[in-house]
Design a protein around this motif. Structure first.
Motif, PDB file in Angstrom:
ATOM      1  N   TYR A   5       2.170   5.773 -39.455  1.00  0.00           N
ATOM      2  CA  TYR A   5       2.309   6.681 -38.323  1.00  0.00           C
ATOM      3  C   TYR A   5       2.168   8.108 -38.818  1.00  0.00           C
ATOM      4  CZ  TYR A   5       7.065   7.993 -39.766  1.00  0.00           C
ATOM      5  OH  TYR A   5       8.146   8.481 -40.451  1.00  0.00           O
ATOM      6  N   ALA A   6       1.893   9.001 -37.889  1.00  0.00           N
ATOM      7  CA  ALA A   6       1.758  10.422 -38.214  1.00  0.00           C
ATOM      8  C   ALA A   6       3.024  11.143 -37.762  1.00  0.00           C
ATOM      9  CB  ALA A   6       0.541  11.015 -37.528  1.00  0.00           C
ATOM     10  N   ASP A   7       3.709  11.772 -38.696  1.00  0.00           N
ATOM     11  CA  ASP A   7       4.924  12.527 -38.386  1.00  0.00           C
ATOM     12  C   ASP A   7       4.518  13.933 -37.943  1.00  0.00           C
ATOM     13  OD1 ASP A   7       7.373  13.672 -38.155  1.00  0.00           O
ATOM     14  OD2 ASP A   7       8.059  13.215 -40.192  1.00  0.00           O
ATOM     15  N   ASN A   8       4.498  14.140 -36.631  1.00  0.00           N
ATOM     16  CA  ASN A   8       4.063  15.438 -36.107  1.00  0.00           C
ATOM     17  C   ASN A   8       5.102  16.536 -36.292  1.00  0.00           C
ATOM     18  OD1 ASN A   8       1.551  14.444 -35.153  1.00  0.00           O
ATOM     19  ND2 ASN A   8       2.577  13.552 -33.371  1.00  0.00           N
ATOM     20  N   GLY A  17       5.391   6.860 -28.501  1.00  0.00           N
ATOM     21  CA  GLY A  17       5.185   7.853 -29.537  1.00  0.00           C
ATOM     22  C   GLY A  17       4.582   7.175 -30.754  1.00  0.00           C
ATOM     23  N   GLN A  18       4.436   7.907 -31.844  1.00  0.00           N
ATOM     24  CA  GLN A  18       3.818   7.369 -33.050  1.00  0.00           C
ATOM     25  C   GLN A  18       4.617   6.219 -33.650  1.00  0.00           C
ATOM     26  OE1 GLN A  18       1.013   8.118 -35.275  1.00  0.00           O
ATOM     27  NE2 GLN A  18       0.179   8.816 -33.322  1.00  0.00           N
ATOM     28  N   THR A  19       5.942   6.246 -33.483  1.00  0.00           N
ATOM     29  CA  THR A  19       6.779   5.182 -34.038  1.00  0.00           C
ATOM     30  C   THR A  19       7.176   4.160 -32.981  1.00  0.00           C
ATOM     31  OG1 THR A  19       8.752   6.554 -33.695  1.00  0.00           O
ATOM     32  CG2 THR A  19       7.687   6.690 -35.848  1.00  0.00           C
ATOM     33  N   LEU A  20       6.455   4.129 -31.864  1.00  0.00           N
ATOM     34  CA  LEU A  20       6.670   3.175 -30.761  1.00  0.00           C
ATOM     35  C   LEU A  20       7.956   3.423 -29.992  1.00  0.00           C
ATOM     36  CD1 LEU A  20       5.457  -0.230 -32.273  1.00  0.00           C
ATOM     37  CD2 LEU A  20       4.163   1.477 -31.005  1.00  0.00           C
ATOM     38  N   VAL A  21       8.603   4.565 -30.204  1.00  0.00           N
ATOM     39  CA  VAL A  21       9.777   4.877 -29.407  1.00  0.00           C
ATOM     40  C   VAL A  21       9.333   5.261 -27.999  1.00  0.00           C
ATOM     41  CG1 VAL A  21      11.158   5.606 -31.379  1.00  0.00           C
ATOM     42  CG2 VAL A  21       9.736   7.280 -30.184  1.00  0.00           C
ATOM     43  N   LEU A  22      10.263   5.201 -27.046  1.00  0.00           N
ATOM     44  CA  LEU A  22       9.923   5.530 -25.663  1.00  0.00           C
ATOM     45  C   LEU A  22       9.638   7.026 -25.541  1.00  0.00           C
ATOM     46  CD1 LEU A  22       9.651   4.360 -22.817  1.00  0.00           C
ATOM     47  CD2 LEU A  22      12.049   4.968 -22.435  1.00  0.00           C
ATOM     48  N   HIS A  23       8.467   7.346 -25.035  1.00  0.00           N
ATOM     49  CA  HIS A  23       8.045   8.750 -24.913  1.00  0.00           C
ATOM     50  C   HIS A  23       7.086   8.862 -23.731  1.00  0.00           C
ATOM     51  CE1 HIS A  23       7.097  12.826 -26.060  1.00  0.00           C
ATOM     52  NE2 HIS A  23       5.815  12.544 -26.251  1.00  0.00           N
ATOM     53  N   GLY A  52      -0.154  15.867 -38.558  1.00  0.00           N
ATOM     54  CA  GLY A  52       1.060  15.174 -38.932  1.00  0.00           C
ATOM     55  C   GLY A  52       0.905  14.417 -40.239  1.00  0.00           C
ATOM     56  N   THR A  53       1.920  14.503 -41.085  1.00  0.00           N
ATOM     57  CA  THR A  53       1.882  13.816 -42.378  1.00  0.00           C
ATOM     58  C   THR A  53       1.884  12.300 -42.168  1.00  0.00           C
ATOM     59  OG1 THR A  53       3.116  15.647 -43.364  1.00  0.00           O
ATOM     60  CG2 THR A  53       3.032  13.579 -44.606  1.00  0.00           C
ATOM     61  N   ARG A  54       1.013  11.603 -42.894  1.00  0.00           N
ATOM     62  CA  ARG A  54       0.931  10.156 -42.787  1.00  0.00           C
ATOM     63  C   ARG A  54       2.091   9.509 -43.529  1.00  0.00           C
ATOM     64  NH1 ARG A  54      -2.439   9.406 -38.562  1.00  0.00           N
ATOM     65  NH2 ARG A  54      -4.174  10.869 -38.714  1.00  0.00           N
ATOM     66  N   LYS A  55       2.827   8.668 -42.832  1.00  0.00           N
ATOM     67  CA  LYS A  55       3.981   7.989 -43.420  1.00  0.00           C
ATOM     68  C   LYS A  55       3.966   6.524 -43.005  1.00  0.00           C
ATOM     69  CE  LYS A  55       6.865  12.160 -43.406  1.00  0.00           C
ATOM     70  NZ  LYS A  55       8.158  12.765 -42.993  1.00  0.00           N
TER      71      LYS A  55
END
Length: 360
Positions: free
Chosen positions: A181-184, A56-62, A193-196
């Protein structure tokens, strides 16, 4: 079309990456092929490219699968386009995909092909699969793109860049890594998604990154239908019927190896190669077709023949017969030259470097 694995199955994925990845590909292919070959929806065989993403955008498993599907298919005689610009209704694709994947997981579980995650019993996993059969899975069908080549280029860049592009990294030191990352879940006025920014410790960052390293030999991009290698003649008929030019054959380039090997024994001859994609370490990461089919020969000064072979497995990186073998990292593909009749044994192909920096 995007097929997403439910997050409840993430522990099962981590314990069975290869098995679940193959089942995910098979379920998505079977779902799309079955529905599109039904005259109710299309009644033709489409072309499909499927690419596995696990981040995912934050490198979590997706884990999810991106499928590029042609806007039509071959019915055996002519090209048949999709109706009204729509591929399939998501309300039909989702339950079909869910049922096929859950059935495959149940079958693999009963056959003993699945490893249970830590702290999960067999009965608990069966209950989880039963419960997931009553939930809504995430299957997204995007609107039709007018230019398929642009979509394929975008997906290729996405895959080539990996989980995190270097341009997204803001800063790093011995303690923290900060990246964008983009918070979708938090959309802006344009629906994006907002850029954070997110800061992770080096240990957490590496742990998340390593979640997305596929097992050696796992194909993360696969082709089905008209894009399968066995359907090249049919694909050519489709392109001709649509007024498209035949597929271009990659240009063969001549590559001249350096004049001598590290020990000064061999002078390889000029050989035609299809050049692969290079990495910063200098390794070649895709097969040269002529070598993969059986190798190529070179000649040494003393007249001893040698054979250059391609292998997916890590091979000893040898400078001479007396050198101690040292295995290179397992997920690299290396060239290795063998000349058993020469007095100096194996020969390292000049110009390619070991990423560990120990072998030139």
């Amino acid at each position: 079309v995007i097929f997403t694995l439910p997050s409840e199955l993430n522990p099962v994925w981590l314990a069975n990456v290869r098995v679940l990845a193959n089942l995910l590909f098979q379920a998505a292919r079977a779902t799309l092929s079955e529905l599109l070959e039904d005259p109710k929806y299309l009644g033709a065989t489409p072309g499909m490219l499927a690419a596995l993403h696990t981040w995912g955008q934050t490198l979590v498993l997706h884990p999810h699968l991106h499928c590029l599907v042609t806007g039509g298919g071959w019915d055996g005689d002519t090209w048949r386009a999709v109706r009204n610009g729509y591929l399939l209704p998501a309300r039909v694709v989702m339950p079909g995909f869910r049922g096929k994947l859950l059935a495959a997981l149940q079958e693999a579980l009963e056959a003993g092909q699945l490893t249970l995650p830590a702290g999960v019993t067999l009965s608990q996993l069966r209950m989880l699969l039963h419960r997931l059969g009553r939930t809504k899975w995430h299957v997204q069908i995007m609107t039709r793109y007018a230019q398929g080549q642009g979509v394929a280029t975008y997906l290729a860049r996405y895959l080539r860049g990996g989980p995190l592009k270097p341009s997204r990294i803001v800063s790093w030191d011995a303690q923290l890594v900060t990246f964008r990352y983009a918070d979708n879940q938090d959309l802006d006025a344009q629906g994006r998604g907002t850029r954070k920014r997110l800061s992770l410790s080096v240990e957490d960052f590496l742990q998340r990154w390593l979640l997305h390293v596929p097992p050696p030999g796992l194909a993360v991009v696969r082709s089905y239908g008209l894009y399968a290698s066995a359907k090249r003649d049919t694909l050519a008929q489709c392109r001709q019927g649509l007024g498209q030019a035949p597929l271009a054959v990659p240009q063969r380039l001549d590559c001249v190896w350096p004049a001598a090997d590290p020990d000064g024994h061999g002078v390889p001859t000029t050989q035609p190669l299809w050049l692969g994609v290079g990495t910063p370490a200098g390794s070649i990461t895709c097969a040269v077709a002529s070598v993969a089919r059986g190798g190529m020969t070179w000649e040494s000064k003393s007249g001893h023949p040698g054979t250059m072979k391609y292998s997916r497995r890590p091979l000893p990186w040898r400078h001479s017969r007396n050198a101690s073998p040292s295995l290179c990292p397992p997920r690299r593909r290396w060239w290795h030259c063998e000349a058993p009749s020469t007095p100096w044994g194996g020969w390292r192909v000049p110009g390619l470097a070991c990423p560990q920096g120990r072998h030139g």
